[in-house]
Design an enzyme around this catalytic site. Sequence first.
Site, PDB file in Angstrom:
ATOM      1  N   HIS A 119      -2.423   6.451   4.628  1.00 46.38           N
ATOM      2  CA  HIS A 119      -1.201   6.785   5.028  1.00 46.38           C
ATOM      3  C   HIS A 119      -0.505   8.088   4.533  1.00 46.38           C
ATOM      4  O   HIS A 119      -1.102   8.576   3.368  1.00 46.38           O
ATOM      5  CB  HIS A 119      -0.336   5.720   4.247  1.00 46.38           C
ATOM      6  CG  HIS A 119      -0.513   4.191   4.832  1.00 46.38           C
ATOM      7  ND1 HIS A 119      -1.313   4.121   6.165  1.00 46.38           N
ATOM      8  CD2 HIS A 119      -0.014   3.140   4.311  1.00 46.38           C
ATOM      9  CE1 HIS A 119      -1.206   2.810   6.415  1.00 46.38           C
ATOM     10  NE2 HIS A 119      -0.570   2.187   5.473  1.00 46.38           N
ATOM     11  N   CYS A 171       0.790  -1.147   0.025  1.00 45.28           N
ATOM     12  CA  CYS A 171      -0.060  -0.054  -0.053  1.00 45.28           C
ATOM     13  C   CYS A 171       1.005   1.095  -0.063  1.00 45.28           C
ATOM     14  O   CYS A 171       0.542   2.030  -0.749  1.00 45.28           O
ATOM     15  CB  CYS A 171      -0.772   0.273   1.125  1.00 45.28           C
ATOM     16  SG  CYS A 171      -0.090  -0.376   2.788  1.00 45.28           S
TER      17      CYS A 171
END
Length: 345
Positions: free
Chosen positions: A253, A129
Amino acid sequence: MKKYNVGVMGATGAVGQQMIKVLGERNFPVGELRCLASERSEGKTLNTPFGDVVIQRTCETAFEGLDIVLGASENDIAEAMAPHIKTAGAVFVDNSSAFRLCDDVPLVVPEINPEDVEWNNGIISNPNCTTIISLVAVNAINQLSKIEAMYASSYQATSGAGAAGPVEMYDQSEAVLKARAAGGEGNSYGADIDPKVFQYQIAYNVIPQIGGFGENLYSSEEMKLQNEGRKIMHLPELKVSCTCVRVPVERSHAVSIDVITEKRLELSEVRAAVEQAQGCRLYDEPNDKIYPMPILTSNQDIVYVGRIRRDLVNENGINLWCCGDQVRKGAATNAVQIAELLIKE
């Protein structure tokens, strides 16, 4: 339009659920949706954009008649089921790390290397990711001048550890607030903290470790940006020095990246390139307090890029800050985009 039979392996987990949602949002031409999970979930019903679907057990015979299988299971399950998926004639788009660095398996971010889908042999890997979010942010810079090296620090949300991550964060936060109100002392005010998902208390804290440490003292998560970045961007000599930190954020994130390019670039051309880049949004007016943040980038698929500025150490360096939803673009949406490339081909 031709319809495709799609299986989602790990359909009850956070990423599997998001894959199903994204298939519906993007109007993927699903004929049959087959939801696969562990024996514990077998027989339960999932409400999906394609109607109610009864969950089937993930097993060797579960893939007959499928065209595409989206994998949201752990490495051991992905490795065990991959031969049976291929035997059934389906293409396996796998979100685990099991096959990412295999020479005969494409590792694909559709905004960067869509052509690599063409040489798949029945398996295509979805990258990590943080790798996806970071590379989508810097790909436009690489088009201006080859990236030779990157320094990166990631600030990774608790949901990156699964659905239990945010629950642990909020439970710990509540315990600390109660202990503080009762007059406790210390950083946790005497709260009874028993971390299970993370190594230490994550509420009101940051943890500079994601994954196990190798002989070079970098964690497995930290090495992914270099190892996967080389393969995706076709830059075999790319060097990346990375620090990954778990932070008390629920979702999305954030990554600070210092990109070192072959030639010196002007900030104006970098900003213009990022603004036009597929999958990116230039969000960069720092004097007006406009810069990417996790709270802005959650529950959508665009990587926000801002704080673009010149490196004060290396004249060929460009610093930037980016944020993206690691459950969607960092996992589920990227997998569905790969499936879209497959049916386009």
